[in-house]
Design a protein around this motif. Structure first.
Motif, PDB file in Angstrom:
ATOM      1  N   ARG A 127      -9.578  29.353  26.026  1.00  0.00           N
ATOM      2  CA  ARG A 127      -9.174  28.552  27.123  1.00  0.00           C
ATOM      3  C   ARG A 127      -9.620  29.534  28.550  1.00  0.00           C
ATOM      4  O   ARG A 127      -9.868  29.082  29.430  1.00  0.00           O
ATOM      5  CB  ARG A 127      -7.824  28.181  27.160  1.00  0.00           C
ATOM      6  CG  ARG A 127      -7.411  27.262  28.251  1.00  0.00           C
ATOM      7  CD  ARG A 127      -6.075  27.206  28.240  1.00  0.00           C
ATOM      8  NE  ARG A 127      -5.849  25.916  27.046  1.00  0.00           N
ATOM      9  CZ  ARG A 127      -4.796  25.283  26.938  1.00  0.00           C
ATOM     10  NH1 ARG A 127      -3.651  25.366  27.893  1.00  0.00           N
ATOM     11  NH2 ARG A 127      -4.622  24.493  26.015  1.00  0.00           N
ATOM     12  N   PHE A 128      -9.424  30.923  28.360  1.00  0.00           N
ATOM     13  CA  PHE A 128      -9.355  31.710  29.370  1.00  0.00           C
ATOM     14  C   PHE A 128     -10.700  32.760  29.575  1.00  0.00           C
ATOM     15  O   PHE A 128     -10.676  33.507  30.606  1.00  0.00           O
ATOM     16  CB  PHE A 128      -8.231  32.477  29.274  1.00  0.00           C
ATOM     17  CG  PHE A 128      -6.829  31.577  29.732  1.00  0.00           C
ATOM     18  CD1 PHE A 128      -6.753  31.275  31.100  1.00  0.00           C
ATOM     19  CD2 PHE A 128      -6.203  31.332  28.872  1.00  0.00           C
ATOM     20  CE1 PHE A 128      -5.539  30.319  31.478  1.00  0.00           C
ATOM     21  CE2 PHE A 128      -4.960  30.709  29.006  1.00  0.00           C
ATOM     22  CZ  PHE A 128      -4.650  30.172  30.273  1.00  0.00           C
ATOM     23  N   GLN A 129     -11.583  32.632  28.506  1.00  0.00           N
ATOM     24  CA  GLN A 129     -12.779  33.627  28.552  1.00  0.00           C
ATOM     25  C   GLN A 129     -13.527  33.396  29.692  1.00  0.00           C
ATOM     26  O   GLN A 129     -14.099  34.257  30.028  1.00  0.00           O
ATOM     27  CB  GLN A 129     -13.388  33.362  27.137  1.00  0.00           C
ATOM     28  CG  GLN A 129     -14.156  32.165  26.976  1.00  0.00           C
ATOM     29  CD  GLN A 129     -14.877  32.159  25.742  1.00  0.00           C
ATOM     30  OE1 GLN A 129     -14.724  32.860  24.826  1.00  0.00           O
ATOM     31  NE2 GLN A 129     -15.856  31.280  25.583  1.00  0.00           N
ATOM     32  N   GLY A 130     -13.736  32.144  30.144  1.00  0.00           N
ATOM     33  CA  GLY A 130     -14.629  31.842  31.286  1.00  0.00           C
ATOM     34  C   GLY A 130     -13.942  32.384  32.592  1.00  0.00           C
ATOM     35  O   GLY A 130     -14.767  33.181  33.295  1.00  0.00           O
ATOM     36  N   ARG A 131     -12.838  32.380  32.932  1.00  0.00           N
ATOM     37  CA  ARG A 131     -12.016  32.886  33.794  1.00  0.00           C
ATOM     38  C   ARG A 131     -12.093  34.361  33.964  1.00  0.00           C
ATOM     39  O   ARG A 131     -12.363  35.121  34.899  1.00  0.00           O
ATOM     40  CB  ARG A 131     -10.619  32.252  34.086  1.00  0.00           C
ATOM     41  CG  ARG A 131     -10.020  32.586  35.288  1.00  0.00           C
ATOM     42  CD  ARG A 131      -8.790  31.938  35.512  1.00  0.00           C
ATOM     43  NE  ARG A 131      -8.827  30.557  35.625  1.00  0.00           N
ATOM     44  CZ  ARG A 131      -8.975  29.933  37.044  1.00  0.00           C
ATOM     45  NH1 ARG A 131      -9.007  30.798  37.874  1.00  0.00           N
ATOM     46  NH2 ARG A 131      -9.390  28.780  37.039  1.00  0.00           N
ATOM     47  N   VAL A 132     -11.799  34.857  32.766  1.00  0.00           N
ATOM     48  CA  VAL A 132     -11.790  36.406  32.560  1.00  0.00           C
ATOM     49  C   VAL A 132     -13.301  36.923  32.799  1.00  0.00           C
ATOM     50  O   VAL A 132     -13.490  37.904  33.475  1.00  0.00           O
ATOM     51  CB  VAL A 132     -11.138  36.916  31.332  1.00  0.00           C
ATOM     52  CG1 VAL A 132     -11.353  38.487  31.022  1.00  0.00           C
ATOM     53  CG2 VAL A 132      -9.699  36.530  31.205  1.00  0.00           C
ATOM     54  N   TYR A 133     -14.109  36.367  32.277  1.00  0.00           N
ATOM     55  CA  TYR A 133     -15.529  36.857  32.315  1.00  0.00           C
ATOM     56  C   TYR A 133     -15.840  36.766  33.730  1.00  0.00           C
ATOM     57  O   TYR A 133     -16.641  37.622  34.292  1.00  0.00           O
ATOM     58  CB  TYR A 133     -16.585  36.157  31.416  1.00  0.00           C
ATOM     59  CG  TYR A 133     -17.922  36.398  31.518  1.00  0.00           C
ATOM     60  CD1 TYR A 133     -18.317  37.679  31.305  1.00  0.00           C
ATOM     61  CD2 TYR A 133     -18.845  35.639  31.987  1.00  0.00           C
ATOM     62  CE1 TYR A 133     -19.364  38.024  31.199  1.00  0.00           C
ATOM     63  CE2 TYR A 133     -20.088  36.013  31.909  1.00  0.00           C
ATOM     64  CZ  TYR A 133     -20.548  37.268  31.710  1.00  0.00           C
ATOM     65  OH  TYR A 133     -21.788  37.856  31.758  1.00  0.00           O
ATOM     66  N   SER A 134     -15.615  35.696  34.610  1.00  0.00           N
ATOM     67  CA  SER A 134     -15.936  35.531  35.820  1.00  0.00           C
ATOM     68  C   SER A 134     -15.437  36.574  36.727  1.00  0.00           C
ATOM     69  O   SER A 134     -16.095  37.363  37.505  1.00  0.00           O
ATOM     70  CB  SER A 134     -15.503  34.276  36.406  1.00  0.00           C
ATOM     71  OG  SER A 134     -15.631  34.124  37.927  1.00  0.00           O
ATOM     72  N   ILE A 135     -14.201  36.993  36.497  1.00  0.00           N
ATOM     73  CA  ILE A 135     -13.471  38.132  37.086  1.00  0.00           C
ATOM     74  C   ILE A 135     -14.144  39.432  36.882  1.00  0.00           C
ATOM     75  O   ILE A 135     -14.652  40.365  37.708  1.00  0.00           O
ATOM     76  CB  ILE A 135     -11.917  38.475  36.922  1.00  0.00           C
ATOM     77  CG1 ILE A 135     -11.344  37.135  37.453  1.00  0.00           C
ATOM     78  CG2 ILE A 135     -11.379  39.645  37.635  1.00  0.00           C
ATOM     79  CD1 ILE A 135      -9.899  36.987  37.041  1.00  0.00           C
ATOM     80  N   ALA A 136     -14.496  39.646  35.481  1.00  0.00           N
ATOM     81  CA  ALA A 136     -15.190  41.093  34.922  1.00  0.00           C
ATOM     82  C   ALA A 136     -16.216  40.802  35.696  1.00  0.00           C
ATOM     83  O   ALA A 136     -16.980  42.098  36.028  1.00  0.00           O
ATOM     84  CB  ALA A 136     -15.459  40.963  33.516  1.00  0.00           C
ATOM     85  N   PHE A 137     -17.206  40.025  35.632  1.00  0.00           N
ATOM     86  CA  PHE A 137     -18.646  39.642  36.395  1.00  0.00           C
ATOM     87  C   PHE A 137     -18.771  40.049  37.735  1.00  0.00           C
ATOM     88  O   PHE A 137     -19.538  40.908  38.317  1.00  0.00           O
ATOM     89  CB  PHE A 137     -19.269  38.558  35.957  1.00  0.00           C
ATOM     90  CG  PHE A 137     -20.680  38.423  36.537  1.00  0.00           C
ATOM     91  CD1 PHE A 137     -21.531  39.111  35.484  1.00  0.00           C
ATOM     92  CD2 PHE A 137     -21.214  37.741  37.586  1.00  0.00           C
ATOM     93  CE1 PHE A 137     -23.095  38.880  36.008  1.00  0.00           C
ATOM     94  CE2 PHE A 137     -22.502  37.813  38.030  1.00  0.00           C
ATOM     95  CZ  PHE A 137     -23.474  38.209  37.332  1.00  0.00           C
ATOM     96  N   ALA A 138     -17.754  39.615  38.484  1.00  0.00           N
ATOM     97  CA  ALA A 138     -17.494  39.927  39.882  1.00  0.00           C
ATOM     98  C   ALA A 138     -17.111  41.511  40.095  1.00  0.00           C
ATOM     99  O   ALA A 138     -17.742  41.983  41.070  1.00  0.00           O
ATOM    100  CB  ALA A 138     -16.318  39.190  40.561  1.00  0.00           C
ATOM    101  N   TYR A 139     -16.610  42.039  39.364  1.00  0.00           N
ATOM    102  CA  TYR A 139     -16.235  43.494  39.597  1.00  0.00           C
ATOM    103  C   TYR A 139     -17.370  44.289  39.000  1.00  0.00           C
ATOM    104  O   TYR A 139     -17.727  45.218  39.291  1.00  0.00           O
ATOM    105  CB  TYR A 139     -15.013  43.997  38.875  1.00  0.00           C
ATOM    106  CG  TYR A 139     -13.522  43.603  39.838  1.00  0.00           C
ATOM    107  CD1 TYR A 139     -13.450  44.370  40.732  1.00  0.00           C
ATOM    108  CD2 TYR A 139     -13.409  42.129  39.506  1.00  0.00           C
ATOM    109  CE1 TYR A 139     -12.344  44.183  41.733  1.00  0.00           C
ATOM    110  CE2 TYR A 139     -12.297  41.872  40.419  1.00  0.00           C
ATOM    111  CZ  TYR A 139     -11.824  42.915  41.611  1.00  0.00           C
ATOM    112  OH  TYR A 139     -10.960  42.237  42.526  1.00  0.00           O
ATOM    113  N   ALA A 140     -17.866  44.012  37.670  1.00  0.00           N
ATOM    114  CA  ALA A 140     -18.879  44.980  37.048  1.00  0.00           C
ATOM    115  C   ALA A 140     -20.151  44.621  37.266  1.00  0.00           C
ATOM    116  O   ALA A 140     -21.096  45.503  37.589  1.00  0.00           O
ATOM    117  CB  ALA A 140     -18.755  44.569  35.535  1.00  0.00           C
TER     118      ALA A 140
END
Lengths: 241, 193
Positions: free
Chosen positions: B27-40
Motif C-alpha cells: 500500500r505504501f511502497q509507491g509513496r515511500v519510494y517517491s519520497i526516497a526518489f525525491a531525496y536520493a
C-alpha cells in the motif's frame, strides 16, 4: 467627406495587435520598465485563484500581451496537475518481495538472538557457583548502596525502627486501656489484665531488641566494608605492580 | 475486493501479522519510494533507501502513529530517514538527468499505455526540473505540492514560518515552471503523432 474614404482613413489610423504590443513595450521601456518581473511574483497565486479581482484583471491584460508569461501560466497549470500525481511511483512486486525478505530475515535473526540469550541465561543459572556469585554481587551492591559510612546508615535505620515500635506500643496500650474499660471483659479479669500488662511491657521492650539487632547489623556491614576495601586495594595493587 | 481499512491494517501490523505487513508494504511502497526518489535522485539509491525506510518501520512498528495522523507521520519519518541517508552518503543530490529518464517506474498506474507514456514523460520532465531547484525549494515542493502535507506540517518539519512555506512554494513553482519550459525548449518541438 465620402463615408468610405472616412472609414478607410479610420482603419489606417488603428493599430494592429502587433503594433499595439510594440507601442506598449516602447512606452513601458521609457517609463516603468518591463512588468514581467512584477507579474511573475503573482503568477502562482493567479493559477491558484488566490488573487483579488483587481489584480486578476490587470494580470489578465498583461497576459493578453505577453507570450512569455502566457507560456509560464500554461506550464504552472500543468505542474499543478502533475505534482500531486507524483506522490506515488509504481514499483512492482519485486520491490515488495525484497522488503519482505529483508524484514523476514530481520525477524528470524531477532528470534535466533532471543533464543540464544535464553540458552545463555539458562546455562549461566545452572552453574553450581551461580548462587555464590549472586550472593557476592548482592553483598557488594549492599555495601555500595550503604556507601562509605555504614554506621550512619545503621543509625538512621535504628531511629526509624525505634519511632515505628514506639508508635506501635502506644497503639497497643490504647487498645489495652479500652479493653480494660469494656464491661464485657469481666470473667477472668485478673488473668486477662496480667496478660495484657505482659504484652505491653514486651512491646515497650522491643526498641531494645531492635537496637541490639541494628548494632549487630552495623558491625557486620562495617566489617564487610573493611574487607571489601582491603580486597579492592589488593586488586589495585596487583594491577599497578 | 475491498482493501482492508487502515486502522485494522495498522493494528494487525503492530501485532506482528506477516500478511498485514506485506499489505502495508504494497500500500505504501509507491509513496515511500517517491519520497526516497525525491531525496536520493537516483533510482537505485532510492530503492535502497526505500527498503531501509521499510526495515526501520518494521523495527518500530509498535510505535507507529494512529490511523488519523498516520500518513503525515509516515511522510515525516520517510523524509527524516532520507535526510539521514543523504547525510551519511555525504551529498544531498547527485542525480543526473539521464538517470531520471532511466527510472522506468515514473509511469503511473491506471492509464492506458499511450496516456501512461505521455504522463510518464511529463513527470520525468518535471522530476528533472525539480533537480535544478535549490534543496529547500525542492523540499517545499515535495512535501507541500507533491505529498500534499498541510502548511503547518511542512513548517514544523522544515522549521520555518507558515507564511514562508506559502511564499516559498509559490516561488519554487514558478522556478520549476521556468526550468520545465527551458527543458522543453532544449528538447525541441514534439514530433507529430
Amino acid at each position: 467627406m465620402d463615408p468610405r474614404t472616412y472609414r478607410e482613413r479610420r482603419r489606417q489610423a488603428q493599430l494592429s495587435p502587433s503594433e499595439s504590443r510594440d507601442l506598449t513595450h516602447a512606452v513601458l521601456a521609457r517609463t516603468t520598465g518591463g512588468t514581467c518581473a512584477r507579474s511573475h511574483n503573482v503568477l502562482a497565486s493567479f493559477v491558484d485563484g488566490d488573487l483579488d479581482a483587481g489584480t486578476t484583471a490587470l494580470l489578465q491584460e498583461h497576459l493578453d500581451g505577453c507570450i512569455g508569461c502566457q507560456a509560464l501560466v500554461a506550464t504552472l497549470r500543468q505542474i499543478r496537475i502533475v505534482l500531486p500525481a507524483m506522490a506515488e511511483m509504481a514499483l512492482g512486486n519485486a520491490f515488495t518481495a525484497r522488503v519482505i525478505a529483508a524484514t523476514s530475515a530481520l525477524a528470524t535473526e531477532r528470534a535466533r538472538q532471543a533464543a540464544a540469550s535464553v540458552t545463555w541465561w539458562t546455562r549461566l543459572v545452572a552453574r553450581p557457583s551461580f548462587s555464590l556469585e549472586v550472593a557476592y554481587v548482592c553483598t557488594l551492591l549492599f555495601i555500595l548502596v550503604i556507601g562509605g559510612n555504614p554506621a550512619m546508615f545503621a543509625e538512621t535505620l535504628k531511629g526509624k525502627a525505634q519511632a515505628l515500635t514506639a508508635s506501635a506500643a502506644t497503639a497497643v496500650g490504647q487498645r489495652v486501656d479500652r479493653a480494660r474499660g469494656d464491661p464485657r471483659v469481666v470473667h477472668g479479669r485478673q488473668t486477662l489484665s496480667a496478660w495484657l500488662d505482659m504484652a505491653v511491657s514486651d512491646v515497650m521492650a522491643s526498641p531494645v531488641v531492635v537496637r541490639t539487632w541494628l548494632g549487630w547489623l552495623a558491625d557486620q556491614s562495617m566489617a564487610a566494608w573493611k574487607h571489601a576495601r582491603s580486597w579492592l586495594a589488593g586488586v589495585f595493587r596487583d594491577i599497578s605492580s | 475486493m475491498a482493501d482492508i481499512e487502515l486502522p485494522d491494517l495498522l493494528a494487525r501490523c503492530r501485532a506482528g501479522d506477516e500478511l498485514a505487513w506485506e499489505a502495508f508494504v504494497r500500500r505504501f511502497q509507491g509513496r515511500v519510494y517517491s519520497i526516497a526518489f525525491a531525496y536520493a535522485g537516483q533510482a537505485d539509491d532510492a530503492r535502497e533507501l526505500a527498503q531501509d525506510i521499510f526495515v526501520r518501520l518494521f523495527e518500530t512498528r509498535r510505535k507507529w502513529a494512529d490511523a488519523p495522523i498516520f500518513l503525515p507521520w509516515l511522510i515525516r519519518t520517510a523524509r527524516n530517514l532520507s535526510v539521514d541517508y543523504l547525510r551519511r552518503r555525504g551529498a544531498r543530490t547527485k542525480a543526473t538527468e539521464s538517470e531520471i529518464d532511466d527510472a522506468a517506474e515514473l509511469a503511473g498506474a491506471g492509464l492506458d499505455p499511450e496516456s501512461q507514456a505521455i504522463a510518464g514523460s511529463r513527470r520525468s520532465l518535471v522530476w528533472r526540473a525539480l533537480r535544478r531547484l535549490t534543496t529547500i525549494n525542492r523540499e517545499v515542493l515535495v512535501l507541500r505540492e507533491i505529498q500534499g502535507l498541510s502548511l503547518e506540517d511542512v513548517a514544523g518539519m522544515l522549521r520555518i514560518p507558515i507564511g514562508t512555506v506559502k511564499s516559498r512554494s509559490n516561488r519554487a513553482r514558478l522556478e520549476l515552471a521556468q526550468h520545465v519550459l527551458s527543458l522543453e525548449q532544449a528538447a525541441g518541438p514534439e514530433p507529430p503523432r
